[in-house]
Scaffold this motif. Structure first.
Motif, PDB file in Angstrom:
ATOM      1  N   LEU A 191      13.171 -22.081 -28.833  1.00  0.00           N
ATOM      2  CA  LEU A 191      13.528 -23.214 -28.028  1.00  0.00           C
ATOM      3  C   LEU A 191      13.188 -23.471 -26.667  1.00  0.00           C
ATOM      4  O   LEU A 191      12.624 -22.601 -26.176  1.00  0.00           O
ATOM      5  CB  LEU A 191      14.885 -23.223 -28.117  1.00  0.00           C
ATOM      6  CG  LEU A 191      15.758 -23.373 -29.452  1.00  0.00           C
ATOM      7  CD1 LEU A 191      17.317 -22.912 -29.126  1.00  0.00           C
ATOM      8  CD2 LEU A 191      15.666 -24.620 -30.247  1.00  0.00           C
TER       9      LEU A 191
ATOM     10  N   LYS B 272      21.667 -23.007 -23.051  1.00  0.00           N
ATOM     11  CA  LYS B 272      22.660 -23.750 -23.319  1.00  0.00           C
ATOM     12  C   LYS B 272      23.264 -22.940 -24.676  1.00  0.00           C
ATOM     13  O   LYS B 272      24.605 -23.035 -24.872  1.00  0.00           O
ATOM     14  CB  LYS B 272      22.549 -25.270 -23.658  1.00  0.00           C
ATOM     15  CG  LYS B 272      22.521 -25.739 -22.263  1.00  0.00           C
ATOM     16  CD  LYS B 272      21.817 -27.293 -22.515  1.00  0.00           C
ATOM     17  CE  LYS B 272      21.598 -28.151 -21.314  1.00  0.00           C
ATOM     18  NZ  LYS B 272      21.111 -29.363 -21.261  1.00  0.00           N
ATOM     19  N   ALA B 273      22.419 -22.793 -25.805  1.00  0.00           N
ATOM     20  CA  ALA B 273      22.998 -22.416 -27.112  1.00  0.00           C
ATOM     21  C   ALA B 273      23.618 -20.912 -26.733  1.00  0.00           C
ATOM     22  O   ALA B 273      24.536 -20.538 -27.420  1.00  0.00           O
ATOM     23  CB  ALA B 273      21.778 -22.279 -27.883  1.00  0.00           C
TER      24      ALA B 273
ATOM     25  N   ARG C 213      15.724 -24.016 -21.324  1.00  0.00           N
ATOM     26  CA  ARG C 213      17.165 -24.714 -21.016  1.00  0.00           C
ATOM     27  C   ARG C 213      18.100 -24.678 -22.031  1.00  0.00           C
ATOM     28  O   ARG C 213      19.146 -24.403 -22.162  1.00  0.00           O
ATOM     29  CB  ARG C 213      16.726 -26.232 -20.311  1.00  0.00           C
ATOM     30  CG  ARG C 213      18.004 -26.434 -19.503  1.00  0.00           C
ATOM     31  CD  ARG C 213      17.741 -28.047 -18.911  1.00  0.00           C
ATOM     32  NE  ARG C 213      16.503 -27.948 -18.260  1.00  0.00           N
ATOM     33  CZ  ARG C 213      16.442 -27.749 -16.727  1.00  0.00           C
ATOM     34  NH1 ARG C 213      17.568 -26.929 -16.412  1.00  0.00           N
ATOM     35  NH2 ARG C 213      15.203 -27.649 -16.241  1.00  0.00           N
ATOM     36  N   ASP C 214      17.416 -25.245 -23.406  1.00  0.00           N
ATOM     37  CA  ASP C 214      18.296 -25.398 -24.507  1.00  0.00           C
ATOM     38  C   ASP C 214      18.697 -24.048 -24.992  1.00  0.00           C
ATOM     39  O   ASP C 214      19.760 -23.896 -25.652  1.00  0.00           O
ATOM     40  CB  ASP C 214      17.439 -26.071 -25.717  1.00  0.00           C
ATOM     41  CG  ASP C 214      17.054 -27.557 -25.245  1.00  0.00           C
ATOM     42  OD1 ASP C 214      17.857 -28.157 -24.441  1.00  0.00           O
ATOM     43  OD2 ASP C 214      16.168 -28.237 -25.903  1.00  0.00           O
ATOM     44  N   TYR C 215      17.750 -23.057 -25.039  1.00  0.00           N
ATOM     45  CA  TYR C 215      18.272 -21.611 -25.358  1.00  0.00           C
ATOM     46  C   TYR C 215      19.343 -21.323 -24.584  1.00  0.00           C
ATOM     47  O   TYR C 215      20.365 -20.570 -25.208  1.00  0.00           O
ATOM     48  CB  TYR C 215      17.196 -20.680 -25.330  1.00  0.00           C
ATOM     49  CG  TYR C 215      17.262 -19.205 -25.735  1.00  0.00           C
ATOM     50  CD1 TYR C 215      17.397 -18.873 -26.631  1.00  0.00           C
ATOM     51  CD2 TYR C 215      17.499 -18.559 -24.390  1.00  0.00           C
ATOM     52  CE1 TYR C 215      17.648 -17.475 -27.213  1.00  0.00           C
ATOM     53  CE2 TYR C 215      17.934 -17.039 -24.832  1.00  0.00           C
ATOM     54  CZ  TYR C 215      17.937 -16.532 -26.237  1.00  0.00           C
ATOM     55  OH  TYR C 215      18.126 -15.322 -26.565  1.00  0.00           O
TER      56      TYR C 215
END
Length: 74
Positions: A64, A71-72, A67-69
């Motif tokens: 990912l 957040k997850a 930034r998405d990683y």
């Protein structure tokens, strides 16, 4: 001659900072040179440190965008 490469994201470490400051970089360069001298006896004047700052959009982790990683994982 020791050559140390450091890769970091271009994110500030203090509120309002958007990148590593010159003072922080100087402390990193000194700290690395001191560490190699203390641990390995490498002369400080022979140590080269290369610091690369990357935009967070240029990095991925776990398949990912970083930034998405993050957040997850939060």
């Amino acid at each position: 001659m020791p050559i140390v490469t450091i890769l970091v994201t271009r994110e500030g470490t203090t509120p309002g900072a958007d990148r590593t400051t010159g003072e922080q970089k100087a402390a990193i360069y000194k700290g690395i040179a001191d560490l190699l001298y203390d641990v390995m006896g490498k002369p400080r004047e022979d140590t080269t440190v290369i610091l690369h700052e990357h935009e967070i959009e240029d990095l991925g982790q776990g398949g990912l965008p970083l930034r998405d990683y993050r957040k997850a994982r939060a």
